[in-house]
Design a protein around this motif. Sequence first.
Motif, PDB file in Angstrom:
ATOM      1  N   ARG A 184       0.829  -1.208   0.000  1.00  0.00           N
ATOM      2  CA  ARG A 184       0.000   0.000   0.000  1.00  0.00           C
ATOM      3  C   ARG A 184       0.867   1.264   0.000  1.00  0.00           C
ATOM      4  O   ARG A 184       0.624   2.213  -0.743  1.00  0.00           O
ATOM      5  CB  ARG A 184      -0.920  -0.024   1.215  1.00  0.00           C
ATOM      6  CG  ARG A 184      -1.916   1.123   1.279  1.00  0.00           C
ATOM      7  CD  ARG A 184      -3.070   0.822   2.224  1.00  0.00           C
ATOM      8  NE  ARG A 184      -2.632   0.263   3.486  1.00  0.00           N
ATOM      9  CZ  ARG A 184      -2.831  -1.012   3.851  1.00  0.00           C
ATOM     10  NH1 ARG A 184      -3.418  -1.852   3.030  1.00  0.00           N
ATOM     11  NH2 ARG A 184      -2.421  -1.445   5.021  1.00  0.00           N
ATOM     12  N   THR A 187       3.200   1.524  -3.483  1.00  0.00           N
ATOM     13  CA  THR A 187       2.466   1.840  -4.712  1.00  0.00           C
ATOM     14  C   THR A 187       1.830   3.213  -4.643  1.00  0.00           C
ATOM     15  O   THR A 187       1.674   3.880  -5.670  1.00  0.00           O
ATOM     16  CB  THR A 187       1.409   0.765  -4.999  1.00  0.00           C
ATOM     17  OG1 THR A 187       0.579   0.586  -3.833  1.00  0.00           O
ATOM     18  CG2 THR A 187       2.059  -0.565  -5.352  1.00  0.00           C
ATOM     19  N   GLU A 194       5.584  -1.419  -9.009  1.00  0.00           N
ATOM     20  CA  GLU A 194       4.577  -2.426  -9.346  1.00  0.00           C
ATOM     21  C   GLU A 194       4.837  -3.697  -8.547  1.00  0.00           C
ATOM     22  O   GLU A 194       5.991  -4.085  -8.338  1.00  0.00           O
ATOM     23  CB  GLU A 194       4.624  -2.767 -10.838  1.00  0.00           C
ATOM     24  CG  GLU A 194       4.279  -1.626 -11.770  1.00  0.00           C
ATOM     25  CD  GLU A 194       4.301  -2.079 -13.224  1.00  0.00           C
ATOM     26  OE1 GLU A 194       3.329  -2.757 -13.640  1.00  0.00           O
ATOM     27  OE2 GLU A 194       5.295  -1.788 -13.913  1.00  0.00           O
ATOM     28  N   ARG A 196       3.397  -7.838  -8.167  1.00  0.00           N
ATOM     29  CA  ARG A 196       2.555  -8.940  -8.642  1.00  0.00           C
ATOM     30  C   ARG A 196       2.822 -10.182  -7.802  1.00  0.00           C
ATOM     31  O   ARG A 196       3.852 -10.262  -7.129  1.00  0.00           O
ATOM     32  CB  ARG A 196       2.822  -9.238 -10.126  1.00  0.00           C
ATOM     33  CG  ARG A 196       2.426  -8.103 -11.070  1.00  0.00           C
ATOM     34  CD  ARG A 196       2.566  -8.500 -12.536  1.00  0.00           C
ATOM     35  NE  ARG A 196       2.206  -7.404 -13.426  1.00  0.00           N
ATOM     36  CZ  ARG A 196       2.144  -7.490 -14.748  1.00  0.00           C
ATOM     37  NH1 ARG A 196       2.425  -8.659 -15.350  1.00  0.00           N
ATOM     38  NH2 ARG A 196       1.806  -6.453 -15.478  1.00  0.00           N
ATOM     39  N   VAL A 251      -2.952  -5.324  -5.798  1.00  0.00           N
ATOM     40  CA  VAL A 251      -3.360  -3.989  -5.354  1.00  0.00           C
ATOM     41  C   VAL A 251      -3.601  -4.053  -3.865  1.00  0.00           C
ATOM     42  O   VAL A 251      -4.073  -5.060  -3.337  1.00  0.00           O
ATOM     43  CB  VAL A 251      -4.626  -3.513  -6.086  1.00  0.00           C
ATOM     44  CG1 VAL A 251      -4.339  -3.291  -7.557  1.00  0.00           C
ATOM     45  CG2 VAL A 251      -5.767  -4.516  -5.921  1.00  0.00           C
ATOM     46  N   ALA A 256      -7.908  -7.790  -2.729  1.00  0.00           N
ATOM     47  CA  ALA A 256      -6.741  -8.363  -3.395  1.00  0.00           C
ATOM     48  C   ALA A 256      -6.680  -9.866  -3.230  1.00  0.00           C
ATOM     49  O   ALA A 256      -6.334 -10.591  -4.159  1.00  0.00           O
ATOM     50  CB  ALA A 256      -5.459  -7.719  -2.853  1.00  0.00           C
TER      51      ALA A 256
END
Length: 332
Positions: A184, A187, A194, A196, A251, A256
Motif C-alpha cells: 500500500r 504503490t 509495481e 505482482r 493492489v 486483493a
Amino acid sequence: MSVPDPEDTGCCSGASLCDTGVEYYLGAVRAGNADPAAIPSCVLRLQLVQPVTGSAHALTPIRPSSALALLVRPIEQEISARQQAAQDLQHALEPIEALYNAHQRPVSDLTVLEGLATINAAIDHATVNCSKELLTAQPGGGRSSSVLTEALRRSRELLDRGVHVRTMYQHTVRYNPATMAYVREITAYSGAAEVRTLDELFERLIIFDRSVAYLPARGDRRNAVEIRQPALVAFLVDIYERAWDRATPLVAAASARENPSVIPGVRRSIAQLLVAGYVDEAIARRLGMSVRTCRAHIAKIAEQLGSTNRAQLGYLLGASGYLDEPDVTAPE
C-alpha cells in the motif's frame, strides 16, 4: 534565575501542553509574568517561559514561535555537525578510493558474499548506483516488519531517482498484513512501483539495471552470489520476465486476496506437489504458507474431487484433469 527542572514538577510528559499547562501559560500571557513556583513541566519542556533579563527571580511568557526557535536551534546544530562529519569522512576517503580503483584486481563475474553484513553492503552499493530498473523476486510468504521497513527505505530512494521498481511475491502474501501495508505504501508513493504475485516462485532474486544480480548461495540465505556476467544476468532477466507475465497484479485493497486466479492457482500448485510426492510440510514451505493452511487447501481439493483418502486423491488428481486445466475453479 534558574528555571525549575521539568522532571521535578510532577506534570505530564510529551511534546504538547497538558490542560494544566495551557491554563498556566494563558494566565501568564494575560498577567505578563509567570509564577516560578507552579510551572507545569510541559511548559518548561516547550520553553514557553524564560527568565527576565536583569532579574534574579522573575519569569516571563514568550511567543510559541520564539520558543520553537530555541528548541530547534540545538537540533539544527546537531544536523549541521553530522553533515560536516559526513563531508569530512568523504573528503578523507576520496583519495583512498582513487588508489583502490588504481590497484584493485579486476572485478569477478561471480563473487561469493559471506555474511549478512557483506550482502547488505553490496546491495546498498548496488542500490546507490541503480539508475533505471530494479527487479526483485521474494518467495516464501509474508516478510517481517523490520525487513519490509528496510525494503521501503531502499525502494523510496530508487523511486525518488526515477527508477522503475518491480517486485514479485507468492499469492500467500495477500493474507499477510505487514506485506500488504508495504504494498500500500510503496504503490501510493510512486506509480513506478509495481507488485505482482504467483502461486510459486523460483529462489530469491534481485537484479539492478539488468547488469548485476544477487542470488542466495545456500538455503539459510546468509551467503549470496553477486553475478555480473552479462549472459547469466540476461538469462535471469528472461526468467523473471516470463514469471512476471504470468503473475497477477497485487493492489493494496481488501479485495486483493479475492482475485479469481489466486485460490485456484495456489491449489493447483499444491496438487502438483502432492502428485510429485511432497509431504505437507515441504509443500507449505515451498509455497510460503503455514502447514495448517496447506492442509486446509488439500481438504478443499479432496472435497471438490470427492476423495476420501490420500491414495485416492492422488489417483483422482491424475484422472480428473485437475492439473491440466489452467482455469479450474475451486470452491471456497
